[in-house]
Design a protein around this motif. Structure first.
Motif, PDB file in Angstrom:
ATOM      1  N   ALA A  22       0.813  -1.215   0.000  1.00 15.29           N
ATOM      2  CA  ALA A  22       0.000   0.000   0.000  1.00 15.29           C
ATOM      3  C   ALA A  22       0.846   1.263   0.000  1.00 15.29           C
ATOM      4  O   ALA A  22       0.431   2.292  -0.534  1.00 15.29           O
ATOM      5  N   SER A  23       2.029   1.217   0.575  1.00 13.08           N
ATOM      6  CA  SER A  23       2.874   2.408   0.642  1.00 13.08           C
ATOM      7  C   SER A  23       3.467   2.776  -0.720  1.00 13.08           C
ATOM      8  O   SER A  23       3.831   3.926  -0.944  1.00 13.08           O
ATOM      9  N   TYR A  24       3.561   1.817  -1.628  1.00 17.07           N
ATOM     10  CA  TYR A  24       4.055   2.080  -2.979  1.00 17.07           C
ATOM     11  C   TYR A  24       3.425   1.078  -3.950  1.00 17.07           C
ATOM     12  O   TYR A  24       4.055   0.107  -4.369  1.00 17.07           O
ATOM     13  N   PRO A  25       2.159   1.315  -4.336  1.00 16.17           N
ATOM     14  CA  PRO A  25       1.467   0.369  -5.215  1.00 16.17           C
ATOM     15  C   PRO A  25       2.145   0.159  -6.562  1.00 16.17           C
ATOM     16  O   PRO A  25       1.954  -0.897  -7.182  1.00 16.17           O
ATOM     17  N   ASN A  26       2.923   1.149  -7.020  1.00 18.30           N
ATOM     18  CA  ASN A  26       3.647   0.953  -8.283  1.00 18.30           C
ATOM     19  C   ASN A  26       4.575  -0.253  -8.219  1.00 18.30           C
ATOM     20  O   ASN A  26       4.937  -0.816  -9.251  1.00 18.30           O
ATOM     21  N   GLY A  27       4.966  -0.635  -7.012  1.00 14.14           N
ATOM     22  CA  GLY A  27       5.817  -1.812  -6.852  1.00 14.14           C
ATOM     23  C   GLY A  27       5.146  -3.101  -7.268  1.00 14.14           C
ATOM     24  O   GLY A  27       5.816  -4.116  -7.474  1.00 14.14           O
ATOM     25  N   ASN A  28       3.817  -3.081  -7.438  1.00 13.88           N
ATOM     26  CA  ASN A  28       3.119  -4.280  -7.913  1.00 13.88           C
ATOM     27  C   ASN A  28       3.609  -4.710  -9.284  1.00 13.88           C
ATOM     28  O   ASN A  28       3.622  -5.902  -9.598  1.00 13.88           O
ATOM     29  N   LYS A  29       3.992  -3.761 -10.126  1.00 16.55           N
ATOM     30  CA  LYS A  29       4.438  -4.136 -11.469  1.00 16.55           C
ATOM     31  C   LYS A  29       5.782  -4.849 -11.425  1.00 16.55           C
ATOM     32  O   LYS A  29       6.139  -5.547 -12.386  1.00 16.55           O
ATOM     33  N   ILE A  30       6.515  -4.697 -10.326  1.00 13.28           N
ATOM     34  CA  ILE A  30       7.772  -5.421 -10.149  1.00 13.28           C
ATOM     35  C   ILE A  30       7.500  -6.794  -9.536  1.00 13.28           C
ATOM     36  O   ILE A  30       7.827  -7.832 -10.114  1.00 13.28           O
ATOM     37  N   GLU A  31       6.860  -6.801  -8.369  1.00  9.30           N
ATOM     38  CA  GLU A  31       6.611  -8.071  -7.679  1.00  9.30           C
ATOM     39  C   GLU A  31       5.588  -8.926  -8.423  1.00  9.30           C
ATOM     40  O   GLU A  31       5.621 -10.158  -8.344  1.00  9.30           O
ATOM     41  N   GLY A  32       4.661  -8.283  -9.148  1.00 12.40           N
ATOM     42  CA  GLY A  32       3.646  -9.032  -9.878  1.00 12.40           C
ATOM     43  C   GLY A  32       4.186  -9.849 -11.031  1.00 12.40           C
ATOM     44  O   GLY A  32       3.497 -10.760 -11.530  1.00 12.40           O
ATOM     45  N   LEU A  33       5.407  -9.582 -11.479  1.00 13.06           N
ATOM     46  CA  LEU A  33       6.018 -10.397 -12.528  1.00 13.06           C
ATOM     47  C   LEU A  33       6.151 -11.849 -12.104  1.00 13.06           C
ATOM     48  O   LEU A  33       6.260 -12.743 -12.951  1.00 13.06           O
ATOM     49  N   ALA A  34       6.097 -12.094 -10.782  1.00 12.61           N
ATOM     50  CA  ALA A  34       6.165 -13.465 -10.280  1.00 12.61           C
ATOM     51  C   ALA A  34       4.956 -14.295 -10.705  1.00 12.61           C
ATOM     52  O   ALA A  34       4.988 -15.527 -10.648  1.00 12.61           O
ATOM     53  N   ALA A  35       3.865 -13.648 -11.121  1.00 11.53           N
ATOM     54  CA  ALA A  35       2.666 -14.373 -11.551  1.00 11.53           C
ATOM     55  C   ALA A  35       2.812 -14.977 -12.943  1.00 11.53           C
ATOM     56  O   ALA A  35       1.988 -15.804 -13.349  1.00 11.53           O
ATOM     57  N   LEU A  36       3.852 -14.586 -13.678  1.00 13.55           N
ATOM     58  CA  LEU A  36       4.044 -15.070 -15.041  1.00 13.55           C
ATOM     59  C   LEU A  36       4.887 -16.336 -15.072  1.00 13.55           C
ATOM     60  O   LEU A  36       5.762 -16.529 -14.216  1.00 13.55           O
ATOM     61  N   PRO A  37       4.664 -17.205 -16.052  1.00 11.21           N
ATOM     62  CA  PRO A  37       5.505 -18.402 -16.188  1.00 11.21           C
ATOM     63  C   PRO A  37       6.922 -18.035 -16.626  1.00 11.21           C
ATOM     64  O   PRO A  37       7.107 -17.256 -17.564  1.00 11.21           O
ATOM     65  N   SER A  38       7.885 -18.599 -15.939  1.00 10.58           N
ATOM     66  CA  SER A  38       9.286 -18.313 -16.245  1.00 10.58           C
ATOM     67  C   SER A  38       9.637 -18.769 -17.656  1.00 10.58           C
ATOM     68  O   SER A  38       9.117 -19.768 -18.155  1.00 10.58           O
ATOM     69  N   GLY A  39      10.519 -18.009 -18.283  1.00 16.63           N
ATOM     70  CA  GLY A  39      11.057 -18.418 -19.568  1.00 16.63           C
ATOM     71  C   GLY A  39      10.168 -18.146 -20.760  1.00 16.63           C
ATOM     72  O   GLY A  39      10.546 -18.475 -21.890  1.00 16.63           O
ATOM     73  N   GLU A  40       8.984 -17.546 -20.547  1.00 15.55           N
ATOM     74  CA  GLU A  40       8.085 -17.244 -21.656  1.00 15.55           C
ATOM     75  C   GLU A  40       8.021 -15.735 -21.849  1.00 15.55           C
ATOM     76  O   GLU A  40       7.867 -14.999 -20.879  1.00 15.55           O
ATOM     77  N   PRO A  41       8.139 -15.250 -23.082  1.00 16.46           N
ATOM     78  CA  PRO A  41       8.165 -13.803 -23.309  1.00 16.46           C
ATOM     79  C   PRO A  41       6.889 -13.143 -22.817  1.00 16.46           C
ATOM     80  O   PRO A  41       5.807 -13.736 -22.848  1.00 16.46           O
ATOM     81  N   PHE A  42       7.026 -11.907 -22.375  1.00 16.82           N
ATOM     82  CA  PHE A  42       5.907 -11.206 -21.755  1.00 16.82           C
ATOM     83  C   PHE A  42       5.909  -9.742 -22.163  1.00 16.82           C
ATOM     84  O   PHE A  42       6.940  -9.166 -22.509  1.00 16.82           O
TER      85      PHE A  42
END
Length: 337
Positions: free
Chosen positions: A90-110
């Motif tokens: 909540a203190s820096y919601p823009n950080g979701n775009k960094i940590e949210g990358l964990a939701a993607l399958p590794s090794g596949e272009p995004f």
């Protein structure tokens, strides 16, 4: 939507798309994005993944999507994938775009898009080179803010490249004058892409946390928030062999996608085609019944206030600065977000 496949000769990469989805405004924006992708690129061959932050100590309230947002997103073909906030919240919601990358399958272009984006054309036809990551150039010189007698642009940016062992000179746009902000690699983080989300996330997170917690001395007078994601992003992209986008990506922030950001701003300055695409995506009843729960969308899209704002401006002669557009909208009482 089918799983992303390996690159095939002569055909643009299939790829996964990531947006953030959470309770409130961002969830409604994610639904509009999903509806626009389904409408304007119905044969999109990749996966649309909506990364959903989970409750935890970094959120005072539950950040998860509401039930109606979740159902509507899934009806539009989106996959909702949870992720945990370890460093931001909540203190820096823009950080979701960094940590949210964990939701993607590794090794596949995004390709990541901010949720306040509308798809206006066939996204799947954009010829991304995922081995050369890039990001949006639809930005203003928001950072750094140069202080009298303080470090200039060169000293400020050079200190960051030195901190991470990167070659500063090769990042410069030498067609721009020295100490002009546009000479230095700087992106809007509204979209960016890469070959492997796991590797991209790890580097993005490491650089962002270092800037936050142990910035070079040249940054002592600089505000880090809300710009942290945009300060770190060019360093990540440069380290991974990328740079400024070429003309083949002109459709992003062009006739394929639009990062509209705030609805009154969108109605004030975006093209007729963009507004038509946005309103067309919002029109189906299953989408409308959910989006109408968000007051800015109700007023601007469905009750016609957006077109009142649109009538206040000449798209061929807009005020030169976004702040001037915002102020004019606020004076008329139409500002909403």
């Amino acid at each position: 939507m089918a799983k992303a496949a390996k690159k095939s000769s002569g055909v643009p990469h299939p790829f996964n798309v990531l947006v953030i989805g959470q309770a409130g405004r961002v969830g409604y924006e994610a639904l509009l994005f999903a509806a626009s992708l389904r409408k304007h690129d119905p044969d999109f061959p990749g996966r649309l993944i909506v990364a959903e932050p989970q409750p935890g100590p970094l959120w005072p309230d539950d950040p998860r999507l509401s039930g109606d947002q979740r159902t509507a997103l899934e009806e539009q073909g989106a996959e909702i994938v949870p992720f945990e906030n370890v460093h931001f919240g909540a203190s820096y919601p823009n950080g979701n775009k960094i940590e949210g990358l964990a939701a993607l399958p590794s090794g596949e272009p995004f390709v990541f898009f901010d949720s306040d984006t509308v798809v206006t054309g066939p996204l799947s036809r954009v010829p991304f080179d995922f081995d050369r990551p890039s990001a949006s150039m639809n930005r203003e010189g928001t950072w750094p803010q140069i202080e009298l007698y303080g470090p200039g642009y060169t000293e400020t940016w050079n200190s960051l490249y030195d901190r991470f062992g990167l070659d500063f000179k090769s990042s410069l746009d030498l067609s721009e004058p020295d100490e002009y902000w546009g000479r230095y690699l700087y992106f809007n983080a509204g979209w960016f892409f890469g070959a492997d989300p796991a590797a991209f996330r790890d580097r993005y997170l490491d650089i962002a946390l270092t800037i936050r917690d142990d910035a070079p001395e040249a940054l002592v007078c600089q505000e880090i928030y809300p710009w942290l994601d945009q300060i770190a992003l060019p360093l990540v992209i440069h380290e991974m062999g990328g740079g400024r986008p070429g003309p083949e990506l002109a459709g992003l922030d062009g006739d394929i996608t639009c990062h509209w950001r705030v609805l009154p701003l969108a109605y004030a300055r975006e093209s007729d085609a963009t507004i038509t695409a946005l309103e067309t995506a919002a029109a189906p009843n299953k989408v409308k019944k959910v989006l109408k729960n968000h007051e800015p969308m109700l007023r601007m899209i469905y009750q016609g206030r957006g077109h009142k704002v649109r009538g206040m401006f000449d798209r061929d002669d807009l005020p030169p600065m976004e702040k001037m557009i915002r102020n004019q909208i606020k004076r008329e009482g139409f500002w909403m977000r």
